[in-house]
Design a protein around this motif. Structure first.
Motif, PDB file in Angstrom:
ATOM      1  N   ALA A  91       0.854  -1.007   0.009  1.00 40.27           N
ATOM      2  CA  ALA A  91       0.040  -0.124  -0.019  1.00 40.27           C
ATOM      3  C   ALA A  91       1.069   1.417  -0.020  1.00 40.27           C
ATOM      4  N   VAL A  92       0.372   2.478  -0.582  1.00 36.30           N
ATOM      5  CA  VAL A  92       1.311   3.687  -0.827  1.00 36.30           C
ATOM      6  C   VAL A  92       0.220   4.845  -0.206  1.00 36.30           C
ATOM      7  N   ASP A  93       0.774   5.678   0.530  1.00 33.56           N
ATOM      8  CA  ASP A  93       0.173   6.819   0.854  1.00 33.56           C
ATOM      9  C   ASP A  93       0.263   8.059   0.069  1.00 33.56           C
ATOM     10  N   PRO A 147      -6.836  10.433   5.867  1.00 33.43           N
ATOM     11  CA  PRO A 147      -5.682  10.928   5.319  1.00 33.43           C
ATOM     12  C   PRO A 147      -4.609  10.328   6.082  1.00 33.43           C
ATOM     13  N   ASN A 148      -4.764   9.358   7.231  1.00 34.69           N
ATOM     14  CA  ASN A 148      -3.585   8.893   8.082  1.00 34.69           C
ATOM     15  C   ASN A 148      -3.997   7.532   8.469  1.00 34.69           C
ATOM     16  N   ARG A 149      -4.528   6.656   7.904  1.00 33.30           N
ATOM     17  CA  ARG A 149      -4.814   5.324   8.520  1.00 33.30           C
ATOM     18  C   ARG A 149      -4.520   3.883   7.538  1.00 33.30           C
ATOM     19  N   LEU A 150      -3.912   3.170   8.130  1.00 35.95           N
ATOM     20  CA  LEU A 150      -3.628   1.853   7.494  1.00 35.95           C
ATOM     21  C   LEU A 150      -4.314   0.809   8.057  1.00 35.95           C
ATOM     22  N   SER A 163       0.186   6.306  10.367  1.00 35.00           N
ATOM     23  CA  SER A 163       1.333   6.244   9.720  1.00 35.00           C
ATOM     24  C   SER A 163       2.721   5.928  10.603  1.00 35.00           C
ATOM     25  N   LEU A 164       2.750   6.065  11.844  1.00 35.33           N
ATOM     26  CA  LEU A 164       3.804   5.830  12.795  1.00 35.33           C
ATOM     27  C   LEU A 164       3.718   4.674  13.392  1.00 35.33           C
ATOM     28  N   GLY A 165       2.612   3.801  13.196  1.00 36.26           N
ATOM     29  CA  GLY A 165       2.372   2.589  13.749  1.00 36.26           C
ATOM     30  C   GLY A 165       1.594   2.379  15.030  1.00 36.26           C
TER      31      GLY A 165
END
Length: 440
Positions: A91-93, A147-150, A163-165
């Motif tokens: 996956a790519v942000d 905007p900021n979730r995996l 993105s920082l885990g």
């Protein structure tokens, strides 16, 4: 319609993909100069738009494309983070950071757009910020959601991280519970199907499997249906209202015929002939409320809403009607292996390969449904896995950028970044599909 029925009445109509009434009006398209002018567009009586493309030329179509390698992650020797064992997904942000799910090491590794290793996350475990990997359901996926979730998960458990885990949410548990069984989805099941997509509006796309089973004599028939759902994400919506509608994506039948024998202990069933129908359809979630679907034997693609409405159909050549679902599988000849949709709305249609060692090839359609040509890659990406029923996923980014999993002859995993390039300099953009009025 209740969610217990999963919108079956509408879904059956979607699955059949029956054509509407006769065309009501034509919609002109603005064509680039080098594209064939025989593309026709009609609007049917119920509003469905049908785009008909002529059969491509023997040389491959309307444009000449190639995939240019820009970055390769992975190496064979050593112990560093660039050594992968078994990559399941990429996956790519928005910043170009690359998230690599390596099942062999049971973690997600993060690299910047230049390929420099930044951190590891989602390590194996049951503590905060950890994910429990298992061998029971190895088809793990990761999905980036702006905007900021995996997201990471299978059909039993799903976790999300920033993105920082840092862990943001956790639903389900390893091995179930929550697995769809017995013709219904038990409590929580609507929130536990495999996540395969997400959008910036706070919704995720799930594939949920529902099964039922009947037995007559020595024959047991299991019917497995796969539905597509668009649901709000937890924890922002901890008790989301189940969606009113769902899309029936595909159905499979497993027939098990045993042989009964008598013994001193009674009658037992041994042996048996098992018949499993082949997968008939491919699909791709296009973001928002749209799903692209196609029968694997026909170059006809349907854009369907989660409410069950087919709003657009794209055809290549003069495709015949799809074979009926109850036709003999030995006569079913697949032409398609997968669908993907780019941020610009371009449809990538992966061709079926009789020989898995052949180079992968895609037919390309722009956001207006016009056939743009084909492209292939000598890199072994989009290869068949899990018995040939699925292919390694690719991540389509803006501007024709692709991230995919490559495997060499020894099955060593690599991660590639490729860019779609046209010999004519054609850009990959979202265009205005209607003709512009002539200047005054």
């Amino acid at each position: 319609m209740s969610h217990g029925n999963l919108g079956r009445a509408r879904c059956a109509a979607v699955l059949l993909l029956v054509a509407d009434a006769a065309p009501a009006a034509g919609v002109p398209l603005r064509h680039p100069a080098h594209l064939a002018q025989e593309v026709t567009v009609d609007t049917l009586a119920r509003g469905r738009v049908v785009v008909r493309n002529p059969a491509p030329e023997l040389e491959g179509g309307s444009d000449e494309w190639r995939l240019v390698e820009e970055l390769r992650l992975g190496r064979v020797d050593g112990t560093g983070p660039e050594v992968f064992g078994d990559v399941h997904d990429v996956a790519v942000d928005e910043k170009g950071h690359i998230y690599v799910l390596d099942y062999a090491s049971k973690e997600v590794r993060v690299f910047d757009r230049e390929g420099r290793h930044r951190r590891n996350m989602a390590r194996d475990g049951e503590g905060p910020g950890e994910f429990r990997y298992s061998g029971f359901s190895p088809r793990y996926r990761i999905v980036w959601q702006p905007p900021n979730r995996l997201w990471i998960g299978d059909r039993f458990q799903q976790l999300s991280f920033d993105s920082l885990g840092n862990e943001l949410s956790r639903v389900g548990a390893p091995f179930g519970p929550g697995m769809p069984i017995s013709g219904r989805v038990i409590e929580g099941g609507l929130r536990r199907g495999r996540i395969v997509g997400a959008d910036a509006e706070g919704f995720i796309h799930r594939e949920v499997r529902v099964s039922d089973q009947t037995t007559s004599g020595d024959e047991t028939v299991s019917r497995n249906r796969t539905y597509g759902l668009r649901v709000p994400i937890p924890p922002e919506h901890p008790n989301p209202v189940p969606p009113r509608d769902s899309v029936l994506l595909d159905s499979r039948t497993i027939t098990n015929t045993g042989q009964s024998q008598s013994s001193s202990g009674g009658t037992i069933t041994i042996g048996g002939t098992i018949r499993i129908t082949v997968p008939r359809r491919v699909w791709a979630f296009a973001g928002g409320e749209m799903v692209w679907m196609a029968n694997r034997a026909v170059h006809r693609f349907h854009e369907v809403t989660f409410a069950g409405d087919t709003i657009r159909t794209i055809e290549l050549g003069n495709p015949p009607p799809p074979p009926p679902d109850d036709s003999d599988d030995s006569e079913f000849e697949p032409l398609l292996a997968g669908l993907e949709v780019s941020p610009e709305g371009w449809l990538w249609v992966l061709r079926h390969r009789d020989d898995p060692d052949d180079d992968p090839s895609w037919d390309l359609f722009d956001n207006c449904g016009r056939y743009r040509g084909e492209v292939s890659s000598s890199a072994r990406i989009a290869t068949s896995r899990f018995g040939g029923e699925e292919v390694d996923p690719i991540d389509l980014g803006a501007g024709g950028v692709i991230h995919g999993i490559a495997r060499d002859a020894l099955d060593v995993s690599y991660v590639l970044r490729l860019r779609l390039a046209s010999e004519r300099g054609t850009p990959v953009v979202s265009e205005d599909c209607r003709a512009r009025p002539p200047p005054p």
